[in-house]
Design a protein around this motif. Structure first.
Motif, PDB file in Angstrom:
ATOM      1  N   ASP A   1      76.475 -21.227   7.233  1.00 46.81           N
ATOM      2  CA  ASP A   1      75.441 -21.130   6.202  1.00 46.81           C
ATOM      3  C   ASP A   1      76.014 -21.396   4.821  1.00 46.81           C
ATOM      4  OD1 ASP A   1      76.938 -18.773   6.318  1.00 46.81           O
ATOM      5  OD2 ASP A   1      75.217 -17.456   6.594  1.00 46.81           O
ATOM      6  N   VAL A   2      76.994 -20.602   4.424  1.00 51.03           N
ATOM      7  CA  VAL A   2      77.616 -20.766   3.112  1.00 51.03           C
ATOM      8  C   VAL A   2      78.348 -22.106   3.030  1.00 51.03           C
ATOM      9  CG1 VAL A   2      79.355 -19.850   1.529  1.00 51.03           C
ATOM     10  CG2 VAL A   2      77.809 -18.282   2.709  1.00 51.03           C
ATOM     11  N   ALA A   3      79.034 -22.484   4.113  1.00 55.78           N
ATOM     12  CA  ALA A   3      79.835 -23.708   4.100  1.00 55.78           C
ATOM     13  C   ALA A   3      78.973 -24.946   3.879  1.00 55.78           C
ATOM     14  CB  ALA A   3      80.613 -23.831   5.399  1.00 55.78           C
TER      15      ALA A   3
ATOM     16  N   PRO B   1      67.255 -16.287   6.470  1.00 55.16           N
ATOM     17  CA  PRO B   1      66.269 -16.976   5.636  1.00 55.16           C
ATOM     18  C   PRO B   1      66.498 -18.479   5.533  1.00 55.16           C
ATOM     19  CG  PRO B   1      67.040 -14.979   4.562  1.00 55.16           C
ATOM     20  CD  PRO B   1      67.908 -15.179   5.754  1.00 55.16           C
ATOM     21  N   LEU B   2      67.759 -18.908   5.527  1.00 55.08           N
ATOM     22  CA  LEU B   2      68.029 -20.340   5.438  1.00 55.08           C
ATOM     23  C   LEU B   2      67.507 -21.061   6.679  1.00 55.08           C
ATOM     24  CD1 LEU B   2      71.655 -20.348   3.952  1.00 55.08           C
ATOM     25  CD2 LEU B   2      69.535 -20.969   2.775  1.00 55.08           C
ATOM     26  N   GLU B   3      67.733 -20.492   7.843  1.00 54.00           N
ATOM     27  CA  GLU B   3      67.235 -21.118   9.062  1.00 54.00           C
ATOM     28  C   GLU B   3      65.712 -21.120   9.096  1.00 54.00           C
ATOM     29  OE1 GLU B   3      69.057 -20.512  12.759  1.00 54.00           O
ATOM     30  OE2 GLU B   3      71.019 -20.009  11.935  1.00 54.00           O
ATOM     31  N   ALA B   4      65.114 -20.048   8.600  1.00 51.56           N
ATOM     32  CA  ALA B   4      63.654 -19.963   8.594  1.00 51.56           C
ATOM     33  C   ALA B   4      63.030 -21.057   7.746  1.00 51.56           C
ATOM     34  CB  ALA B   4      63.209 -18.589   8.087  1.00 51.56           C
TER      35      ALA B   4
ATOM     36  N   LEU C   1      69.539 -24.486  10.712  1.00 51.17           N
ATOM     37  CA  LEU C   1      70.158 -23.951   9.499  1.00 51.17           C
ATOM     38  C   LEU C   1      70.254 -25.021   8.423  1.00 51.17           C
ATOM     39  CD1 LEU C   1      71.824 -21.955   7.795  1.00 51.17           C
ATOM     40  CD2 LEU C   1      73.838 -22.685   9.101  1.00 51.17           C
ATOM     41  N   LEU C   2      70.793 -26.176   8.767  1.00 49.39           N
ATOM     42  CA  LEU C   2      70.957 -27.238   7.770  1.00 49.39           C
ATOM     43  C   LEU C   2      69.618 -27.828   7.353  1.00 49.39           C
ATOM     44  CD1 LEU C   2      73.881 -27.064   9.175  1.00 49.39           C
ATOM     45  CD2 LEU C   2      74.212 -29.288   8.133  1.00 49.39           C
ATOM     46  N   LYS C   3      68.691 -27.932   8.297  1.00 46.51           N
ATOM     47  CA  LYS C   3      67.354 -28.409   7.953  1.00 46.51           C
ATOM     48  C   LYS C   3      66.681 -27.432   6.991  1.00 46.51           C
ATOM     49  CE  LYS C   3      66.546 -30.901  12.293  1.00 46.51           C
ATOM     50  NZ  LYS C   3      65.677 -31.019  13.495  1.00 46.51           N
ATOM     51  N   GLY C   4      66.905 -26.127   7.203  1.00 48.77           N
ATOM     52  CA  GLY C   4      66.324 -25.136   6.311  1.00 48.77           C
ATOM     53  C   GLY C   4      66.876 -25.230   4.908  1.00 48.77           C
ATOM     54  N   ILE C   5      68.211 -25.363   4.782  1.00 45.68           N
ATOM     55  CA  ILE C   5      68.815 -25.534   3.458  1.00 45.68           C
ATOM     56  C   ILE C   5      68.228 -26.769   2.789  1.00 45.68           C
ATOM     57  CG2 ILE C   5      70.955 -25.947   2.194  1.00 45.68           C
ATOM     58  CD1 ILE C   5      72.437 -24.536   4.509  1.00 45.68           C
ATOM     59  N   ALA C   6      68.126 -27.845   3.556  1.00 46.85           N
ATOM     60  CA  ALA C   6      67.586 -29.093   3.010  1.00 46.85           C
ATOM     61  C   ALA C   6      66.153 -28.907   2.529  1.00 46.85           C
ATOM     62  CB  ALA C   6      67.649 -30.194   4.065  1.00 46.85           C
ATOM     63  N   ASN C   7      65.340 -28.242   3.321  1.00 46.93           N
ATOM     64  CA  ASN C   7      63.941 -28.041   2.930  1.00 46.93           C
ATOM     65  C   ASN C   7      63.824 -27.226   1.655  1.00 46.93           C
ATOM     66  OD1 ASN C   7      62.846 -29.525   5.036  1.00 46.93           O
ATOM     67  ND2 ASN C   7      62.730 -27.773   6.415  1.00 46.93           N
ATOM     68  N   TYR C   8      64.609 -26.164   1.534  1.00 43.37           N
ATOM     69  CA  TYR C   8      64.571 -25.347   0.313  1.00 43.37           C
ATOM     70  C   TYR C   8      65.033 -26.156  -0.898  1.00 43.37           C
ATOM     71  CZ  TYR C   8      63.875 -20.979   2.958  1.00 43.37           C
ATOM     72  OH  TYR C   8      63.377 -19.980   3.759  1.00 43.37           O
ATOM     73  N   GLY C   9      66.014 -27.052  -0.683  1.00 45.53           N
ATOM     74  CA  GLY C   9      66.579 -27.825  -1.785  1.00 45.53           C
ATOM     75  C   GLY C   9      65.935 -29.187  -1.986  1.00 45.53           C
TER      76      GLY C   9
END
Length: 407
Positions: free
Chosen positions: A57-59, A77-80, A255-263
């Motif tokens: 997550d952090v990485a 939350p990131l995965e969500a 997880l990465l898709k979630g980070i991408a969506n938030y950003g």
């Protein structure tokens, strides 16, 4: 200018007796990575600062250019962020694994890589079980991919929300073959509620027909849920407003898709791309097919990490070689034929060493090739050689800025 970032999840490792004292990167046949290192600039970096556990997550938040100290809340939350779930201010979001509990021991964190279809049946039935037994039940399970899921608990007050955020939970892949009670020894009212939910899931799922069928096939049952890395929804600034360029990601991991969506980073979905051993050719081709539409594409491959967790040396070597042959090679060839200006970065998010079987905090090797740019003295893409490169070590979240500004 075009930018490509190849993320070989968990790719770096330690010297292994099985490979005659070499690391998987040293042992593997990776001519393209070696060439990136030889013609580019190299150096160590670390995507996880000391205050955080060395998780994906952090990485990966760091690799995507988001400072964890500013944006990180928790992994759940990131995965969500890839589930499209509408949440309220006091909702606490947990990552949820379907695991194998074997006589009180956390025996398998992925239940023999249970299928998404089986998991969906289990979690939907688990939702019905809890709502039937407790009409005012405030939690809900959201099925994801394979063993990776989400659980959301709706809190009635800030007090409950704060308590649920504050107690320590543990990644199941870090505590394999350990007693479950040892890592659920919580004392708060609502932390004990979470433990109760986990243990009741064991009572229900142990006798579920899906698990009976799995055991008959010699597969580990997904007979318990494991809740961890809980927090509230993060608020990331849009990637384009931070860096002034348009980005996309190719990955099979929520997880990465979630980070991408938030950003506000676009997600390029690839048929056959999984969070396990994947369709390498398709990932490489989809990156090529979309390069014209984006300034930067992150291409993430989970397979080396999964092999590291499984302590499977041969599969880790095969995964690294497949990334080199089917992803990095074709992308590089396309860029060189079609663009005068481009950069390619290759790096893991974190190590997942075979002897450890989980993530570690060690520095990771990073190589950046710039078409027409200067090279340093590094001759091949290995942990020890990259450490001799010219790139100054900086926090991982500065990678995107380094690519854009040549620093």
């Amino acid at each position: 200018m075009k930018y490509i970032v190849i993320i070989g999840d968990g790719m770096s490792d330690y010297p292994l007796d099985e490979l005659n004292g070499k690391t998987p990167l040293e042992y593997a046949n990776i001519p393209n990575m070696d060439k990136i290192a030889k013609l580019g600039k190299c150096g160590l970096t670390n995507n996880v600062i000391d205050k955080y556990n060395p998780g994906s997550d952090v990485a990966n938040m760091s690799i995507f250019g988001f400072d964890p100290d500013k944006y990180y809340t928790a992994r759940g939350p990131l995965e969500a962020g890839n589930y499209g779930i509408k949440t309220k201010e006091n909702d606490i979001i947990f990552r949820c694994n379907t695991i194998t509990n074997k006589e009180g021991i956390l025996y398998d964190f992925n239940a023999s890589h249970i299928s998404s279809e089986e998991s969906e049946i289990l979690l939907n039935d688990l939702n019905k079980y809890f709502t039937d037994k407790y009409p005012d039940f405030k939690g809900k399970f959201y099925p994801g991919i394979s063993y990776r899921h989400i659980f959301i608990y709706s809190c009635e007050s800030d007090k409950i929300s704060n308590e649920l955020c504050s107690f320590e939970t543990f990644p199941p892949h870090d505590i394999l073959n350990e007693p479950i009670d040892k890592y659920t020894n919580w004392t708060g009212e609502y932390s004990n509620l979470i433990k109760k939910i986990m243990m009741e899931s064991y009572e229900f799922l142990s006798n579920h027909p899906v698990n009976k069928a799995r055991e008959e096939k010699g597969l580990n049952p997904a007979n318990m849920v494991w809740l961890w890395s809980q927090g509230v929804v993060p608020h990331l600034d849009p990637f384009t407003s931070l860096y002034g360029i348009k980005a996309a990601v190719i990955t099979g991991v929520d997880l990465l898709k979630g980070i991408a969506n938030y950003g506000k980073i676009d997600v390029i979905d690839v048929p056959g791309a999984t969070a396990y051993f994947t369709d390498y050719v398709a990932k490489g081709q989809y990156a090529i097919d979309n390069i014209d539409d984006y300034d930067l594409i992150f291409v993430h491959i989970e397979a080396p990490d999964e092999a590291g967790h499984a302590k499977n040396v041969s599969e880790k070597v095969k995964a690294i070689e497949a990334i080199d042959k089917y992803i990095l090679g074709p992308i590089w060839e396309y860029l060189d034929e079609n663009y005068e200006e481009y950069k390619i970065a290759v790096l893991p998010d974190h190590p997942t060493p075979i002897p450890v079987g989980t993530h570690t905090r060690d520095d990771i090797p990073q190589a950046i090739y710039t078409k027409g740019g200067k090279a340093d003295s590094v001759k091949s893409y290995t942990e020890s050689n990259i450490a001799k490169g010219s790139l100054k070590k900086e926090h991982g979240y500065k990678l995107v800025n380094r690519l854009i500004n040549d620093n």
